[in-house]
Enzyme design. Structure first.
Site, short mmCIF file in Angstrom:
data_model
loop_
_atom_site.label_atom_id
_atom_site.label_comp_id
_atom_site.label_asym_id
_atom_site.label_seq_id
_atom_site.Cartn_x
_atom_site.Cartn_y
_atom_site.Cartn_z
N GLY A 95 0.46 -0.87 0.47
CA GLY A 95 -0.06 0.08 -0.16
C GLY A 95 0.59 1.39 0.30
O GLY A 95 1.89 1.56 0.59
N ASN A 140 4.85 -5.90 5.44
CA ASN A 140 5.04 -6.95 5.91
C ASN A 140 5.36 -8.21 4.92
O ASN A 140 6.46 -8.92 4.68
CB ASN A 140 4.34 -7.75 6.85
CG ASN A 140 3.84 -6.80 8.21
OD1 ASN A 140 2.83 -5.92 8.65
ND2 ASN A 140 4.30 -7.36 9.02
N THR A 188 5.04 1.23 6.14
CA THR A 188 3.65 0.49 6.01
C THR A 188 2.71 2.15 6.71
O THR A 188 3.77 2.20 8.28
CB THR A 188 3.17 -0.58 7.21
OG1 THR A 188 2.44 -0.70 6.71
CG2 THR A 188 4.39 -1.15 8.20
N ASP A 220 0.39 1.30 8.61
CA ASP A 220 -0.16 0.11 9.57
C ASP A 220 0.93 0.63 10.66
O ASP A 220 0.50 -0.27 12.25
CB ASP A 220 -0.85 -1.45 8.96
CG ASP A 220 -1.11 -1.38 8.21
OD1 ASP A 220 -2.66 -0.51 8.87
OD2 ASP A 220 -1.48 -1.89 7.17
N GLY A 249 -6.62 -0.57 9.74
CA GLY A 249 -6.05 -1.56 10.88
C GLY A 249 -6.80 -2.88 11.60
O GLY A 249 -7.84 -3.25 11.85
N ARG A 250 -5.83 -3.99 10.60
CA ARG A 250 -6.75 -4.93 10.77
C ARG A 250 -6.38 -5.87 11.89
O ARG A 250 -7.63 -6.22 12.71
CB ARG A 250 -6.50 -6.00 9.22
CG ARG A 250 -6.20 -7.29 9.29
CD ARG A 250 -5.73 -8.22 8.54
NE ARG A 250 -5.81 -7.37 6.73
CZ ARG A 250 -6.72 -7.49 6.29
NH1 ARG A 250 -7.86 -8.79 6.38
NH2 ARG A 250 -6.61 -7.33 4.92
N GLU A 284 -10.63 -0.51 11.40
CA GLU A 284 -12.02 -2.06 10.95
C GLU A 284 -11.81 -3.54 11.09
O GLU A 284 -13.01 -4.07 10.98
CB GLU A 284 -11.17 -1.59 9.68
CG GLU A 284 -9.79 -2.41 8.65
CD GLU A 284 -9.31 -1.71 8.11
OE1 GLU A 284 -9.99 -2.15 6.98
OE2 GLU A 284 -8.06 -2.35 7.21
N GLN A 308 -6.00 8.13 3.73
CA GLN A 308 -5.52 8.58 5.21
C GLN A 308 -4.15 7.52 4.57
O GLN A 308 -3.10 8.00 5.41
CB GLN A 308 -5.78 6.87 6.30
CG GLN A 308 -5.64 5.92 6.26
CD GLN A 308 -6.98 5.39 6.92
OE1 GLN A 308 -7.01 5.80 8.25
NE2 GLN A 308 -8.44 4.44 6.81
#
Length: 415
Positions: A12, A115, A143, A145, A190-191, A247, A302
């Site tokens: 991403g 990752n 990332t 994240d 945010g998984r 999320e 974002q």
């Protein structure tokens, strides 16, 4: 004969991934005695497999070109979400990569990503080593994240956190103007890790806002019934309640809270496409409480909001790219550049390295002790961790009232 440097981007986009790319290219060009040409692979590892290789070192005429690239969001070389199989299951793909490395005399390979990208870099590094190919492979972390292990944080996260904090402050300012009971729910990426959503806390800690009043992260079990009670309690105190929710918040049984709202589709890495928790909680709030409620999903906004780059994030992203080249020239391979925090105030970090094998496919989550016992807010330790990463403003190159972006000529090299 001098070896050449190849750089690629994957995963991403972020607001500063091109700052790391700038660091790799510019540092590579500073060592003409050791590095010949600097190439870029269009669309990550997929581009290497397809032979879409371009020259990048000849596309910068002035220092201003590098500066413009640093302030350009998203992945200037293009990206991919391509899962490399293990060498025993996809030997022909590794043979293609090795053939491309040999064709372009690649001795240095920098892969910028998260990752899954570090997993790809690790596999390629191992394959080159096992086949006696002298290609030094270094991962450059990226990332929003912020879930890569070993490194204190990741390039891209600080700018995304700054965007989230700013946006939530503006959303709260908009929502609080009416004398009526209302709820605003912001769904944030945010998984499995809630770093981005936790950044919403910075609006009240640093900006003086009272919002968001409630924060829900994947690291704490989510209880819909408790959520309703939390909202009711906050509405008893004030007219407007602003909520930040990841999320990927999960129920006690491990299922996603908004499982019924999701498609069930997965990406190349087997990750479920997540969306819908905001709408799910909007309906729950409307049904159970009955006040005015709306949800918003920050989604891709974002990821690449370069107009709110954190100066700290930008500087560190450039340095990460430079450090990758320095590491390769030292002879390092099969490593990723990592940050080690020395202090919070004054904020200081050191640049180190981490073995790719210890980074690939490992997620770094928020420690549960940094979340309150009720699971609906963060503790001061987390705020202290986050605050330095969003500091500093940057001057964005503008033209005719809108930001300027750098663009590569992606004409592939002739065979």
């Amino acid at each position: 004969m001098k070896k050449n440097l190849l750089v690629a981007q994957s995963g991403g986009p972020t607001a500063v991934i091109n700052a790391s790319l700038c660091g790799v290219i510019r540092e590579g060009m500073r060592h003409p005695e050791e590095i010949g040409m600097v190439y870029g692979a269009v669309n990550g590892i997929q581009g290497i497999l397809e032979g879409t290789i371009i020259r990048v070192d000849d596309q910068f005429e002035t220092a201003a070109d590098f500066e413009l690239l640093c302030h350009t969001p998203s992945s200037a070389l293009g990206s991919c979400r391509y899962k490399m199989p293990s060498p025993d299951k996809g030997p022909e793909q590794y043979a293609k990569i090795l053939a491309m490395f040999r064709k372009y005399n690649i001795g240095y390979f920098a892969y910028i990503g998260g990752n899954d990208s570090m997993d790809t870099a690790n596999k390629i590094a191992d394959y080159c080593y096992e086949h006696g190919e002298e290609v030094r492979v270094v991962g450059v972390p990226k990332t929003i994240d912020n879930d890569l292990p070993i490194t204190d944080h990741c390039p891209g996260f600080g700018s995304a956190a700054k965007y989230i904090a700013t946006t939530l402050m503006e959303v709260a300012a908009d929502a609080e103007v009416y004398p009526m009971k209302s709820v605003v729910i912001a769904e944030i990426m945010g998984r499995n890790a809630g770093w981005l959503t936790a950044a919403a806390s910075l609006t009240r800690e640093l900006g003086g806002s009272y919002a968001p009043q409630l924060i829900y992260l994947p690291e704490a079990v989510f209880d819909p019934e408790q959520f309703v009670e939390d909202v009711r309690r906050e509405l008893d105190k004030r007219d407007t309640v602003v909520i930040a929710v990841s999320e990927g918040v999960r129920l006690a049984d491990g299922s996603y809270a908004a499982e019924s709202m999701q498609s069930g589709q997965v990406d190349a890495f087997g990750h479920k496409y997540l969306a819908g928790v905001g709408k799910y909680l909007e309906r729950l709030t409307a049904d159970r409480i009955g006040c005015k409620v709306r949800s918003l999903e920050l989604s891709v906004m974002q990821r690449a909001a370069a107009h709110l780059q954190s100066a700290t994030d930008l500087e560190e992203a450039v340095r990460a790219g430079e450090k990758a080249v320095e590491a390769m020239l030292r002879g390092d391979t099969r490593i990723m550049i990592a940050y080690r925090r020395i202090s919070d105030a004054p904020y200081r970090i050191a640049y180190e390295t981490a073995p790719l094998g210890e980074v690939a496919n490992v997620e770094h989550k928020i420690p549960r002790k940094w979340i309150n016992e009720a699971g609906n807010d963060v503790r001061e330790e987390l705020v202290r961790y986050l605050a330095p990463l969003i500091q500093g403003e940057v001057s964005i190159p503008m033209k005719n009232g809108v930001p300027m972006h750098f663009s590569f000529d992606k004409t592939r090299l002739a065979d």
